[in-house]
Design a protein around this motif. Sequence first.
Motif, mmCIF file in Angstrom:
data_model
loop_
_atom_site.group_PDB
_atom_site.id
_atom_site.type_symbol
_atom_site.label_atom_id
_atom_site.label_comp_id
_atom_site.label_asym_id
_atom_site.label_seq_id
_atom_site.Cartn_x
_atom_site.Cartn_y
_atom_site.Cartn_z
ATOM 1 N N GLY A 1 -19.964 40.389 -30.290
ATOM 2 C CA GLY A 1 -19.705 39.018 -30.701
ATOM 3 C C GLY A 1 -19.637 38.070 -29.518
ATOM 4 O O GLY A 1 -20.194 36.967 -29.543
ATOM 5 N N THR A 2 -18.972 38.505 -28.449
ATOM 6 C CA THR A 2 -18.835 37.675 -27.252
ATOM 7 C C THR A 2 -20.179 37.447 -26.576
ATOM 8 O O THR A 2 -20.526 36.318 -26.196
ATOM 9 C CB THR A 2 -17.857 38.334 -26.264
ATOM 10 O OG1 THR A 2 -16.597 38.542 -26.906
ATOM 11 C CG2 THR A 2 -17.652 37.463 -25.040
ATOM 12 N N ILE A 3 -20.960 38.523 -26.421
ATOM 13 C CA ILE A 3 -22.251 38.413 -25.733
ATOM 14 C C ILE A 3 -23.243 37.577 -26.540
ATOM 15 O O ILE A 3 -23.921 36.690 -26.008
ATOM 16 C CB ILE A 3 -22.830 39.813 -25.452
ATOM 17 C CG1 ILE A 3 -21.975 40.528 -24.403
ATOM 18 C CG2 ILE A 3 -24.280 39.714 -24.972
ATOM 19 C CD1 ILE A 3 -22.400 41.962 -24.146
ATOM 20 N N ILE A 4 -23.333 37.849 -27.840
ATOM 21 C CA ILE A 4 -24.304 37.138 -28.681
ATOM 22 C C ILE A 4 -23.966 35.656 -28.762
ATOM 23 O O ILE A 4 -24.860 34.796 -28.753
ATOM 24 C CB ILE A 4 -24.379 37.786 -30.076
ATOM 25 C CG1 ILE A 4 -25.011 39.182 -29.968
ATOM 26 C CG2 ILE A 4 -25.184 36.916 -31.038
ATOM 27 C CD1 ILE A 4 -25.009 39.970 -31.252
ATOM 28 N N ALA A 5 -22.667 35.329 -28.824
ATOM 29 C CA ALA A 5 -22.276 33.917 -28.818
ATOM 30 C C ALA A 5 -22.751 33.242 -27.540
ATOM 31 O O ALA A 5 -23.267 32.106 -27.580
ATOM 32 C CB ALA A 5 -20.764 33.787 -28.946
ATOM 33 N N GLY A 6 -22.609 33.925 -26.416
ATOM 34 C CA GLY A 6 -23.063 33.368 -25.146
ATOM 35 C C GLY A 6 -24.562 33.139 -25.115
ATOM 36 O O GLY A 6 -25.041 32.106 -24.637
ATOM 37 N N ILE A 7 -25.298 34.101 -25.654
ATOM 38 C CA ILE A 7 -26.762 33.979 -25.685
ATOM 39 C C ILE A 7 -27.188 32.814 -26.567
ATOM 40 O O ILE A 7 -28.028 31.989 -26.185
ATOM 41 C CB ILE A 7 -27.395 35.295 -26.189
ATOM 42 C CG1 ILE A 7 -27.158 36.424 -25.171
ATOM 43 C CG2 ILE A 7 -28.890 35.114 -26.437
ATOM 44 C CD1 ILE A 7 -27.587 37.789 -25.668
ATOM 45 N N PHE A 8 -26.594 32.722 -27.755
ATOM 46 C CA PHE A 8 -26.952 31.642 -28.677
ATOM 47 C C PHE A 8 -26.598 30.274 -28.109
ATOM 48 O O PHE A 8 -27.406 29.334 -28.143
ATOM 49 C CB PHE A 8 -26.250 31.824 -30.024
ATOM 50 C CG PHE A 8 -26.979 32.714 -30.987
ATOM 51 C CD1 PHE A 8 -28.343 32.572 -31.187
ATOM 52 C CD2 PHE A 8 -26.312 33.685 -31.706
ATOM 53 C CE1 PHE A 8 -29.020 33.378 -32.079
ATOM 54 C CE2 PHE A 8 -26.988 34.502 -32.605
ATOM 55 C CZ PHE A 8 -28.347 34.356 -32.790
ATOM 56 N N MET A 9 -25.377 30.152 -27.572
ATOM 57 C CA MET A 9 -24.922 28.845 -27.110
ATOM 58 C C MET A 9 -25.668 28.393 -25.860
ATOM 59 O O MET A 9 -25.696 27.197 -25.552
ATOM 60 C CB MET A 9 -23.414 28.870 -26.853
ATOM 61 C CG MET A 9 -22.586 29.099 -28.115
ATOM 62 S SD MET A 9 -22.900 27.908 -29.446
ATOM 63 C CE MET A 9 -22.116 26.452 -28.765
ATOM 64 N N ALA A 10 -26.256 29.329 -25.136
ATOM 65 C CA ALA A 10 -27.054 28.972 -23.958
ATOM 66 C C ALA A 10 -28.479 28.588 -24.341
ATOM 67 O O ALA A 10 -29.230 28.066 -23.518
ATOM 68 C CB ALA A 10 -27.076 30.126 -22.961
ATOM 69 N N SER A 11 -28.856 28.846 -25.585
ATOM 70 C CA SER A 11 -30.201 28.530 -26.054
ATOM 71 C C SER A 11 -30.217 27.165 -26.725
ATOM 72 O O SER A 11 -29.177 26.518 -26.897
ATOM 73 C CB SER A 11 -30.692 29.588 -27.041
ATOM 74 O OG SER A 11 -29.991 29.484 -28.272
ATOM 75 N N GLY A 12 -31.381 26.752 -27.143
ATOM 76 C CA GLY A 12 -31.501 25.461 -27.793
ATOM 77 C C GLY A 12 -31.098 25.473 -29.259
ATOM 78 O O GLY A 12 -31.039 24.423 -29.896
#
Length: 428
Positions: free
Chosen positions: A161-172
């Motif tokens: 959950g932590t990693i995927i949130a970071g990936i999504f929020m860093a994307s457009g």
Amino acid sequence: MTNSRSAFFLSRRFLPLFVTQFLGAFNDNLFRQAILMLITFGLAEEIGTKVAVMNNLAIGLFILPYFLFSALAGQLADKYDKSGQIFWIKLWEVGLMIIGGIGFYYTSLPLLIAVLCGLGLQSTFFGPIKYGILPDLMKENELLSANAMIEAGTFIAILLGTIIAGIFMASGYGVVGVTGLAITAAIIGTLSGRAVPKTERAAPNLIITKNIFSSTRQQLSRAWGNDISRRSIIGISWIWLYGSIYLSQMPVIAKNHLGGDETIVTLFMACFSIGVGVGSFLSSKLLKGMISARLAKPAFQVLIAVSIILFTLLPAHQEAIKPIGISGFLANPFNWVIIILLLSTAVFSGMIIVPLYTILQHSSAPRERARMIAANNIVNSGFMAGGAITAALILFVGFSSADILLLLGISNFLMISVATKLEQSLST
């Protein structure tokens, strides 16, 4: 684990509950991390508030319901059908995720914080049910293995959950991605929760104490009056404190002591989550289904030794180092030693916490098992909050993150006595 003890994993007695709790832990951390990143990279500056203040406020508001409503949650879990409550609690999560999506769309911090509080409250009511229903669904010789799977799954879900949130929020497409995934996970969790088998009501004649402060005091007093439950709760809460402080110090250790960038922090988090999972399964294998605390004392001793070695090896605080990525970090053999030490800390923490959860479940009378779990959750929250405040004060007076890890490790001497007395209580 042997096949006989792990064969239940795909059964209806276990798999729906596992999927439900896994997705719940995943969603909590997906949504919370997304909010923290939104605050860190924009909202705090827009409203003129320090990032650290807003982030800590968000985390504190998520934990607050555990203090206030755990006792009530335990009463409801004991009085009413647990599987039915799971469905309604997970349906509540679907609604929260939809509202959270609206909050992200309009970048409304008050609405997002309100949803985060709602998730904390929802988790508060789910916790006593999750651990309270497990002994009703499992055979006695399966209980330790089941707890190992639940604990390992929880930490893996937290990491994902932590990693995927970071990936999504860093994307457009961060807001759309987080919202869509969160709603999907909540819906699947609701359906899997519906499939959890019904169990008998543990205490149908229980009179609910609506005063949350009175019920909290009564439940803590009840749990503290029993030697086994008290010592189990202290041990469990200590490991949660231990893990929370370790994880909170990882960014500083990675950046200022080892010269790593953000990917190294993620690597350390992954090592910790995987390590707890390995330790959980290892405890089950070593104890062979036996409900015992005999692993706790040697595990605490190892944690002391590992903390001293880690403190000795960590380089001094370094300010002006250009951060290195994961490939450069892993190219240095010394850093592998640090990774092994961190992994060992997590493994032996997992070896402690899973047997203690099993002891607390097994030793509690069925009619008040959920309330004992609720008491444990209250103390867990208190330990983690107290640990965070203490760590902040230690840093404030000039100690380093490495110093904190050393002090924390040496403090395990206090827990050796608790573990020894718990094993003695189980033997009598």
